[in-house]
Design a protein around this motif. Structure first.
Motif, PDB file in Angstrom:
ATOM      1  N   THR A 104     -17.375 -54.149 -14.278  1.00  9.68           N
ATOM      2  CA  THR A 104     -18.489 -55.000 -14.690  1.00  9.68           C
ATOM      3  C   THR A 104     -18.394 -55.301 -16.186  1.00  9.68           C
ATOM      4  OG1 THR A 104     -19.920 -54.017 -13.007  1.00  9.68           O
ATOM      5  CG2 THR A 104     -20.996 -55.264 -14.753  1.00  9.68           C
ATOM      6  N   TYR A 105     -18.454 -56.603 -16.516  1.00  9.48           N
ATOM      7  CA  TYR A 105     -18.427 -57.066 -17.905  1.00  9.48           C
ATOM      8  C   TYR A 105     -19.720 -57.833 -18.156  1.00  9.48           C
ATOM      9  CZ  TYR A 105     -13.423 -55.990 -18.447  1.00  9.48           C
ATOM     10  OH  TYR A 105     -12.209 -55.353 -18.548  1.00  9.48           O
ATOM     11  N   THR A 106     -20.483 -57.395 -19.154  1.00  6.93           N
ATOM     12  CA  THR A 106     -21.762 -58.030 -19.454  1.00  6.93           C
ATOM     13  C   THR A 106     -21.720 -58.655 -20.848  1.00  6.93           C
ATOM     14  OG1 THR A 106     -22.930 -56.414 -18.078  1.00  6.93           O
ATOM     15  CG2 THR A 106     -24.255 -57.692 -19.645  1.00  6.93           C
ATOM     16  N   TYR A 107     -22.081 -59.946 -20.902  1.00  5.53           N
ATOM     17  CA  TYR A 107     -22.065 -60.691 -22.156  1.00  5.53           C
ATOM     18  C   TYR A 107     -23.482 -61.141 -22.509  1.00  5.53           C
ATOM     19  CZ  TYR A 107     -16.973 -61.253 -21.681  1.00  5.53           C
ATOM     20  OH  TYR A 107     -15.628 -61.034 -21.560  1.00  5.53           O
ATOM     21  N   THR A 108     -23.846 -60.966 -23.769  1.00  6.58           N
ATOM     22  CA  THR A 108     -25.093 -61.521 -24.287  1.00  6.58           C
ATOM     23  C   THR A 108     -24.757 -62.799 -25.050  1.00  6.58           C
ATOM     24  OG1 THR A 108     -26.068 -59.319 -24.519  1.00  6.58           O
ATOM     25  CG2 THR A 108     -27.098 -61.112 -25.766  1.00  6.58           C
ATOM     26  N   LEU A 109     -25.485 -63.871 -24.737  1.00 10.79           N
ATOM     27  CA  LEU A 109     -25.147 -65.182 -25.285  1.00 10.79           C
ATOM     28  C   LEU A 109     -25.962 -65.524 -26.527  1.00 10.79           C
ATOM     29  CD1 LEU A 109     -24.985 -67.236 -21.955  1.00 10.79           C
ATOM     30  CD2 LEU A 109     -23.224 -65.800 -23.023  1.00 10.79           C
ATOM     31  N   ARG A 110     -25.394 -66.377 -27.354  1.00  7.73           N
ATOM     32  CA  ARG A 110     -26.105 -66.882 -28.517  1.00  7.73           C
ATOM     33  C   ARG A 110     -27.299 -67.721 -28.075  1.00  7.73           C
ATOM     34  NH1 ARG A 110     -23.230 -66.542 -33.339  1.00  7.73           N
ATOM     35  NH2 ARG A 110     -21.006 -66.068 -33.069  1.00  7.73           N
ATOM     36  N   THR A 111     -28.346 -67.687 -28.856  1.00  5.98           N
ATOM     37  CA  THR A 111     -29.497 -68.558 -28.606  1.00  5.98           C
ATOM     38  C   THR A 111     -29.423 -69.753 -29.544  1.00  5.98           C
ATOM     39  OG1 THR A 111     -30.857 -67.324 -30.198  1.00  5.98           O
ATOM     40  CG2 THR A 111     -30.927 -66.609 -27.886  1.00  5.98           C
ATOM     41  N   GLY A 112     -30.035 -70.841 -29.154  1.00  4.53           N
ATOM     42  CA  GLY A 112     -30.103 -72.018 -30.006  1.00  4.53           C
ATOM     43  C   GLY A 112     -28.870 -72.888 -29.988  1.00  4.53           C
ATOM     44  N   VAL A 113     -27.887 -72.574 -29.146  1.00  2.00           N
ATOM     45  CA  VAL A 113     -26.672 -73.377 -29.055  1.00  2.00           C
ATOM     46  C   VAL A 113     -26.927 -74.568 -28.134  1.00  2.00           C
ATOM     47  CG1 VAL A 113     -24.261 -73.424 -28.319  1.00  2.00           C
ATOM     48  CG2 VAL A 113     -25.190 -71.386 -29.447  1.00  2.00           C
ATOM     49  N   THR A 114     -26.458 -75.735 -28.541  1.00  4.53           N
ATOM     50  CA  THR A 114     -26.595 -76.930 -27.694  1.00  4.53           C
ATOM     51  C   THR A 114     -25.230 -77.569 -27.472  1.00  4.53           C
ATOM     52  OG1 THR A 114     -26.898 -78.491 -29.528  1.00  4.53           O
ATOM     53  CG2 THR A 114     -28.889 -77.404 -28.655  1.00  4.53           C
ATOM     54  N   PHE A 115     -25.148 -78.328 -26.395  1.00  5.96           N
ATOM     55  CA  PHE A 115     -23.986 -79.178 -26.191  1.00  5.96           C
ATOM     56  C   PHE A 115     -24.099 -80.372 -27.133  1.00  5.96           C
ATOM     57  CE2 PHE A 115     -24.157 -76.728 -22.268  1.00  5.96           C
ATOM     58  CZ  PHE A 115     -22.820 -76.397 -22.089  1.00  5.96           C
ATOM     59  N   SER A 116     -23.016 -81.120 -27.256  1.00 11.05           N
ATOM     60  CA  SER A 116     -22.989 -82.211 -28.230  1.00 11.05           C
ATOM     61  C   SER A 116     -23.992 -83.311 -27.912  1.00 11.05           C
ATOM     62  CB  SER A 116     -21.576 -82.805 -28.331  1.00 11.05           C
ATOM     63  OG  SER A 116     -21.141 -83.295 -27.072  1.00 11.05           O
ATOM     64  N   ASP A 117     -24.479 -83.363 -26.667  1.00 11.33           N
ATOM     65  CA  ASP A 117     -25.499 -84.363 -26.319  1.00 11.33           C
ATOM     66  C   ASP A 117     -26.913 -83.849 -26.580  1.00 11.33           C
ATOM     67  OD1 ASP A 117     -25.781 -82.484 -24.324  1.00 11.33           O
ATOM     68  OD2 ASP A 117     -25.881 -83.951 -22.692  1.00 11.33           O
ATOM     69  N   GLY A 118     -27.046 -82.632 -27.097  1.00  9.70           N
ATOM     70  CA  GLY A 118     -28.347 -82.071 -27.430  1.00  9.70           C
ATOM     71  C   GLY A 118     -28.943 -81.175 -26.363  1.00  9.70           C
ATOM     72  N   THR A 158     -22.612 -63.163 -28.353  1.00 13.29           N
ATOM     73  CA  THR A 158     -22.992 -62.573 -29.649  1.00 13.29           C
ATOM     74  C   THR A 158     -22.111 -61.393 -30.023  1.00 13.29           C
ATOM     75  OG1 THR A 158     -24.609 -61.103 -28.601  1.00 13.29           O
ATOM     76  CG2 THR A 158     -25.401 -63.263 -29.341  1.00 13.29           C
ATOM     77  N   ALA A 159     -21.401 -60.846 -29.038  1.00 13.66           N
ATOM     78  CA  ALA A 159     -20.574 -59.671 -29.271  1.00 13.66           C
ATOM     79  C   ALA A 159     -19.535 -59.571 -28.164  1.00 13.66           C
ATOM     80  CB  ALA A 159     -21.440 -58.400 -29.289  1.00 13.66           C
ATOM     81  N   LEU A 160     -18.568 -58.679 -28.318  1.00 10.11           N
ATOM     82  CA  LEU A 160     -17.636 -58.408 -27.238  1.00 10.11           C
ATOM     83  C   LEU A 160     -18.404 -57.834 -26.053  1.00 10.11           C
ATOM     84  CD1 LEU A 160     -14.606 -56.859 -29.180  1.00 10.11           C
ATOM     85  CD2 LEU A 160     -15.039 -59.247 -28.600  1.00 10.11           C
ATOM     86  N   PRO A 161     -17.868 -57.952 -24.844  1.00  7.44           N
ATOM     87  CA  PRO A 161     -18.632 -57.546 -23.665  1.00  7.44           C
ATOM     88  C   PRO A 161     -18.849 -56.040 -23.570  1.00  7.44           C
ATOM     89  CG  PRO A 161     -16.371 -58.013 -23.065  1.00  7.44           C
ATOM     90  CD  PRO A 161     -16.533 -58.457 -24.482  1.00  7.44           C
ATOM     91  N   GLU A 162     -19.945 -55.668 -22.894  1.00  3.91           N
ATOM     92  CA  GLU A 162     -20.145 -54.281 -22.501  1.00  3.91           C
ATOM     93  C   GLU A 162     -19.416 -54.086 -21.169  1.00  3.91           C
ATOM     94  OE1 GLU A 162     -24.238 -53.240 -22.295  1.00  3.91           O
ATOM     95  OE2 GLU A 162     -24.722 -54.073 -24.269  1.00  3.91           O
ATOM     96  N   VAL A 163     -18.536 -53.093 -21.117  1.00  4.10           N
ATOM     97  CA  VAL A 163     -17.723 -52.864 -19.930  1.00  4.10           C
ATOM     98  C   VAL A 163     -18.150 -51.560 -19.270  1.00  4.10           C
ATOM     99  CG1 VAL A 163     -15.380 -52.667 -19.024  1.00  4.10           C
ATOM    100  CG2 VAL A 163     -15.818 -54.055 -21.071  1.00  4.10           C
ATOM    101  N   SER A 164     -18.373 -51.605 -17.962  1.00  2.00           N
ATOM    102  CA  SER A 164     -18.793 -50.412 -17.234  1.00  2.00           C
ATOM    103  C   SER A 164     -17.667 -49.380 -17.215  1.00  2.00           C
ATOM    104  CB  SER A 164     -19.190 -50.766 -15.801  1.00  2.00           C
ATOM    105  OG  SER A 164     -18.085 -51.308 -15.100  1.00  2.00           O
ATOM    106  N   PRO A 165     -17.989 -48.098 -17.052  1.00  2.43           N
ATOM    107  CA  PRO A 165     -16.960 -47.046 -17.050  1.00  2.43           C
ATOM    108  C   PRO A 165     -15.854 -47.264 -16.023  1.00  2.43           C
ATOM    109  CG  PRO A 165     -19.137 -46.068 -17.243  1.00  2.43           C
ATOM    110  CD  PRO A 165     -19.355 -47.524 -16.967  1.00  2.43           C
ATOM    111  N   ASP A 166     -16.184 -47.879 -14.883  1.00  2.00           N
ATOM    112  CA  ASP A 166     -15.161 -48.106 -13.861  1.00  2.00           C
ATOM    113  C   ASP A 166     -14.358 -49.374 -14.106  1.00  2.00           C
ATOM    114  OD1 ASP A 166     -16.961 -50.085 -13.189  1.00  2.00           O
ATOM    115  OD2 ASP A 166     -17.411 -49.299 -11.192  1.00  2.00           O
ATOM    116  N   GLY A 167     -14.682 -50.111 -15.171  1.00  2.00           N
ATOM    117  CA  GLY A 167     -13.938 -51.313 -15.521  1.00  2.00           C
ATOM    118  C   GLY A 167     -14.180 -52.499 -14.614  1.00  2.00           C
TER     119      GLY A 167
END
Length: 534
Positions: free
Chosen positions: A99-113, A88-97
């Protein structure tokens, strides 16, 4: 590489993608015309030069993003900046560089559903890191220590050391754990029958001929207006131009001399993309001539780069003195090499390479001669190879040019020179490490020259192990200066990519492109956003 200075490229970034249409009945008619057998603006057929070896992200497909079948956590916008995709956004990066934390989109499916979750991200990256996985680009994730899910919609990456461009690595395509995890990662059906979250779904792969796709109605970004896409695999430049002119193709990547023939065609437009794409000659360390430092330095001065830009590229490019383009902020000023045939001859004289009766130099009974291979059907490589050989002969070095497929060329790379290519715009680490680090010498299409320099190895390690920009600039300055003293490659030109496309859609743009082009790059990098002209 290939296409190639980095190992997978013929299949990795060649895997970047392709496009569309079945309509073989319309093969010789004008795209979209009255005689097109029903083909309209919702179908696109694009001619490209290289075929993917696999369609699995676990084996390297989609590692540079924009794979069309898949998405990454991030993507690139038209200016090459990172933008959210499955995140949903660029990652949150810890001060020491670390740890990278990503929040994912909801409601996304693969092409098979099936639903997309954090577990798919964890599965993808952990599988790539598994030594049992045949992913030739694993070293690109050397900094990654671990990846874990924090619930269904959060992913946390932990690094071994601060790696400044790590976020760029997360444009990598994500595979579904539920499907790909239930079969052999290296040989299972998923490698040719992929399921992803991207805007297109594979319909058919006729190897050696084309890949056919259809729009994904479940795509989280909205179903594309271009409903069918084909990548027509046309390795020969001249044939690709002929098929475009006949109306068999809607667009194609072409070398400058062929693109120029469409300049006055009112129904087509030419698009130019600025690139990091270079052409170079590998100078194998194990060749008694090409591996000699004096010969390497002499060739670096004997070659007339500007003449290649003017004569071969018709001005669509610039001289190359290393993997970094001269207009990049990472380029080291002062490492430009002048065209100086007298200096080249002097270097050879002083090193004991003396002219023989036929003008070719000899030292210790060894003639200054070696073969140079280029890829069959690739006119740009052929023209570069012939020009390079001509320049070399003026200095007393005999280079015999030979054409072949990669299957013919690859076994000979340890001893024979190759007209190769590479280039990646994301970060200097992306191209320089696989090109020059001694640990990758002879690893497929990585470090094809088997270049070894302890100072370069250290600088490459320093450059990827810090977030300090000044320290990184100093490291890559060291690398570029070392290539002046002992060039294991002769860099020739950086090439602008030219594409000719039928003028029937709105929304076409280009990005700053890597070496691999005509696939996910080109004006069709955002084909899912195209709209028919009104």
């Amino acid at each position: 590489m290939s296409a190639r200075s980095a190992r997978p490229i013929r299949g990795l970034a060649a895997a970047a993608l392709a496009f569309a249409l079945a309509g073989s009945a319309a093969a010789c008619s004008k795209p979209g015309g009255a005689d097109s057998g029903g083909k309209g603006v919702d179908t696109v057929t694009v001619g490209i030069a290289y075929e993917p070896e696999t369609l699995s992200p676990l084996l390297g497909y989609g590692r540079e993003g924009n794979s069309k079948i898949f998405d990454g956590l991030l993507a690139h916008d038209p200016d090459g900046r990172l933008t959210p995709a499955l995140a949903t956004a660029l990652p949150e990066v810890s001060p020491d560089g670390l740890t990278y934390t990503y929040t994912l989109r909801t409601g996304v499916t693969f092409s098979d559903g099936s639903p997309f979750t954090a577990e798919d991200v964890v599965f993808t990256y952990r599988t790539i890191l598994d030594p049992k996985t045949n992913n030739p680009a694993r070293t690109e994730l050397d900094a990654l220590k671990d990846v874990r899910a924090d619930g269904d919609h959060t992913v946390v990456f932990t690094l071994k050391y601060p790696y400044a461009p790590f976020a760029e690595r997360t444009v990598h395509a994500i595979a579904p754990a539920r499907i790909a995890g239930g079969q052999d990662v290296n040989s299972g059906s998923f490698t040719a029958e992929p399921v992803g979250t991207g805007p297109y779904v594979l319909v058919d792969w006729s190897k050696g001929e084309k890949l056919t796709f259809k729009a994904n109605p479940r795509y989280w970004g909205g179903e594309p207006r271009v409903k069918r896409l084909t990548m027509a695999i046309v390795k020969d430049d001249d044939i690709r131009a002929t098929r475009l002119r006949a109306g068999d193709l809607d667009g194609a990547v072409l070398p400058p001399n062929l693109a120029r023939t469409f300049a006055n065609d009112p129904g087509r437009k030419t698009y130019t993309a600025r690139t990091y794409d270079y052409r170079n000659v590998t100078l194998p360390t194990h060749n008694p001539v090409a591996g000699d430092t004096a010969v390497r330095r002499a060739l670096d001065l004997a070659v007339d780069r500007q003449a290649m830009v003017d004569g071969i590229l018709d001005g669509a490019g610039k001289p190359a003195y290393g993997p970094v383009p001269t207009d990049s902020e990472w380029f080291t000023r002062g490492t430009e090499r002048r065209h100086d045939l007298s200096a080249a001859r002097r270097i050879l004289d002083e090193a004991g390479w003396k002219p023989g009766r036929d003008g070719i130099r000899v030292k210790g009974g060894v003639r200054a001669a070696f073969p140079l291979w280029y890829l069959s059907g690739d006119k740009l490589r052929q023209d570069h190879a012939l020009a390079y050989a001509s320049d070399a002969k003026k200095a007393g070095i005999e280079i015999t040019t030979q054409a072949g497929t990669w299957e013919v060329i690859e076994p000979r790379m340890k001893q024979d020179a190759v007209l190769a290519g590479g280039g990646a715009p994301g970060d200097p680490d992306f191209d320089q490490y696989p090109l020059l680090h001694s640990s990758l010498a002879g690893d497929g299409f990585n470090n094809m020259a088997r270049y070894t320099d302890p100072a370069v190895d250290k600088a490459l390690e320093d450059g990827r192990r810090t977030n300090d920009r000044a320290a990184r600039k100093a490291a890559y300055d060291t690398v570029q200066r070392a290539l002046v003293k002992n060039p294991g490659y002769t860099f020739l030109t950086h090439i602008d990519h030219l594409y000719v496309v039928a003028d029937r859609w709105d929304g076409l743009t280009t990005q700053v492109e890597p070496h691999d082009h005509g696939l996910a790059s080109g004006p069709w990098w955002n084909v899912e956003d195209w709209a028919p002209k009104k």
